[in-house]
Scaffold this active site. Sequence first.
Site, PDB file in Angstrom:
ATOM      1  N   ASP A 131       0.848  -1.192   0.000  1.00  0.00           N
ATOM      2  CA  ASP A 131       0.000   0.000   0.000  1.00  0.00           C
ATOM      3  C   ASP A 131       0.883   1.241   0.000  1.00  0.00           C
ATOM      4  OD1 ASP A 131      -2.342   1.457   0.031  1.00  0.00           O
ATOM      5  OD2 ASP A 131      -2.527   1.422   2.216  1.00  0.00           O
ATOM      6  N   TYR A 133       1.156   5.717  -0.601  1.00  0.00           N
ATOM      7  CA  TYR A 133       0.723   6.903   0.142  1.00  0.00           C
ATOM      8  C   TYR A 133       0.705   8.079  -0.838  1.00  0.00           C
ATOM      9  CZ  TYR A 133       0.755   9.437   4.725  1.00  0.00           C
ATOM     10  OH  TYR A 133       0.458  10.176   5.843  1.00  0.00           O
ATOM     11  N   ARG A 147       0.963  13.916  13.402  1.00  0.00           N
ATOM     12  CA  ARG A 147       2.218  14.633  13.689  1.00  0.00           C
ATOM     13  C   ARG A 147       2.024  16.126  13.448  1.00  0.00           C
ATOM     14  NH1 ARG A 147       3.048  10.162  10.806  1.00  0.00           N
ATOM     15  NH2 ARG A 147       2.669  11.340   8.921  1.00  0.00           N
ATOM     16  N   GLU A 203     -10.592   3.693   4.056  1.00  0.00           N
ATOM     17  CA  GLU A 203      -9.730   4.515   3.199  1.00  0.00           C
ATOM     18  C   GLU A 203     -10.083   4.249   1.742  1.00  0.00           C
ATOM     19  OE1 GLU A 203      -5.686   5.541   5.686  1.00  0.00           O
ATOM     20  OE2 GLU A 203      -5.613   3.793   4.379  1.00  0.00           O
ATOM     21  N   ASP A 237      -8.981   0.260   2.341  1.00  0.00           N
ATOM     22  CA  ASP A 237      -7.984  -0.133   3.343  1.00  0.00           C
ATOM     23  C   ASP A 237      -8.538   0.221   4.724  1.00  0.00           C
ATOM     24  OD1 ASP A 237      -5.663  -0.771   4.709  1.00  0.00           O
ATOM     25  OD2 ASP A 237      -4.624   1.084   4.171  1.00  0.00           O
ATOM     26  N   TYR A 248       2.110   2.482  15.324  1.00  0.00           N
ATOM     27  CA  TYR A 248       2.725   2.684  14.013  1.00  0.00           C
ATOM     28  C   TYR A 248       4.181   3.127  14.026  1.00  0.00           C
ATOM     29  CZ  TYR A 248       2.695   7.820  13.561  1.00  0.00           C
ATOM     30  OH  TYR A 248       2.950   9.149  13.688  1.00  0.00           O
ATOM     31  N   THR A 364      -4.640   6.498   0.105  1.00  0.00           N
ATOM     32  CA  THR A 364      -5.927   7.171   0.177  1.00  0.00           C
ATOM     33  C   THR A 364      -5.931   8.418  -0.697  1.00  0.00           C
ATOM     34  OG1 THR A 364      -5.983   6.425   2.445  1.00  0.00           O
ATOM     35  CG2 THR A 364      -7.627   8.050   1.802  1.00  0.00           C
TER      36      THR A 364
END
Length: 433
Positions: A131, A133, A147, A203, A237, A248, A364
């Site tokens: 997957d 990004y 973040r 997602e 997802d 994570y 996504t």
Amino acid sequence: MSAFTIDETHDPALTSWVESANGHADFPIQNLPLGIFAPPGGSPRIGVAIGDQILDLGVVARLLPDAAARTIGGATLNPLMALPQADRVALRRALSRLLTGEAHRREVEDGLFVAADCALHLPAAIGDYTDFYAGIHHALNIGKQFRPDNPLLPNYKWVPIGYHGRASSIRASGMPVVRPNGQRKAPDADVPSYGPSRRLDYELELGVWVGPGNALGTPIPIAQAAEHIAGFCLLNDWSARDLQAWEYQPLGPFLAKNFQTTISPWVITAEALAPFRIAQPPRPEGDPAPLPYLLDAADQAKGALGLSLEVSLLTATMREAGAAPFALSKGSAANMYWTVAQLVSHHASNGCNLAPGDLLGTGTISTPDASGMGSLMELSRNGQQPLALPNGETRTFLEDGDEIILSARAEAAGAVSIGFGDCRARILPAPAV
Ligand SMILES: O=C(O)/C=C/C(=O)CC(=O)CC(=O)O
Ligand SMILES: [Ca+2]
Ligand SMILES: [Mg+2]
């Protein structure tokens, strides 16, 4: 040959003697998606969707080009995806002729089944799933929540970021999703606890089916990447955001995302999408140019997909009331920072071997504003702003009984619009802990 050629199979004037195909929203004669279906009482086999029917390719094997005919005896598309692109194009042309011309109509009619009576299966045995990004607006929207000081990491505009997902839990549209149990730690809690995810999300992504692929140690040059893309699907997802936030770092998503992934079962071939290719949107002023191994003029000129994407929600209350699903977002596949060819070429750039039937997720796909955000974490601002639904319900994250429906539509001037078919699944309660 060039990767994406418009030919007679895309002619908007083409009609099929399968009457339901003419004007069909998803599967007119210009689409011809491939999949694995089981007719009532029958075993899984290869078919092509045409209108509200499915044609069993095994029944018409005698009428198909030899290379393709040799790949259609089994119950997966892997051997067909492994064929060179020219052979996949030849199959498309043959299917188009069989379903438009009268020459073999009686024989072809023997292979037609009513789609609504058939079960649809995963189209391939998926060896590996990765997957990416590539949706930069998603990366920014979600990065701000995970973040706040550092939403878009400095590598984003140089390297297509991805993680290795889990192939074993990919399921076709319609298979319910059990809410995962896992470790969650609320920001104010001292220690984590194990239990049902309280922040279950979806997602919106495109799935990319790998074609022939590469031998271990041999990269796929960017100019050849398109030949290794067999087709596309929709991909959800499912993501447990509370599990994700806790687990994570430093190795990336793990149990927050591998409990299930839902895909639409029809393979929309790269060839079917030929009329819907658009130029890759220019990078904002000041962004670095892709490194040479990711830069190809033809890919920049025809690398983006002109697809509109939509996510809808049907809650249990809506279902009981017979209400229509509610559209949560409407976006576009043009919002990808990297092209699919760049994802493929980057994945193989270290010599990692991609195999026929491997699946890539784009990541996504979102918009900068709320109109096309591809997840609830974005739409509800991390649960701070509940969404109001037309029946008076509200949502921050998914509740048991909720059903998420992804759809995609390709549209271009002078072309017959095609759709991807269903990618939907309903949430079931978590197992008791
Ligand atoms: O920014 C992060 O830390 C994680 C973001 C994701 O949810 C990863 C992912 O699945 C990538 C995507 O779908 O765009
Ligand atoms: Ca994802
Ligand atoms: Mg997943």
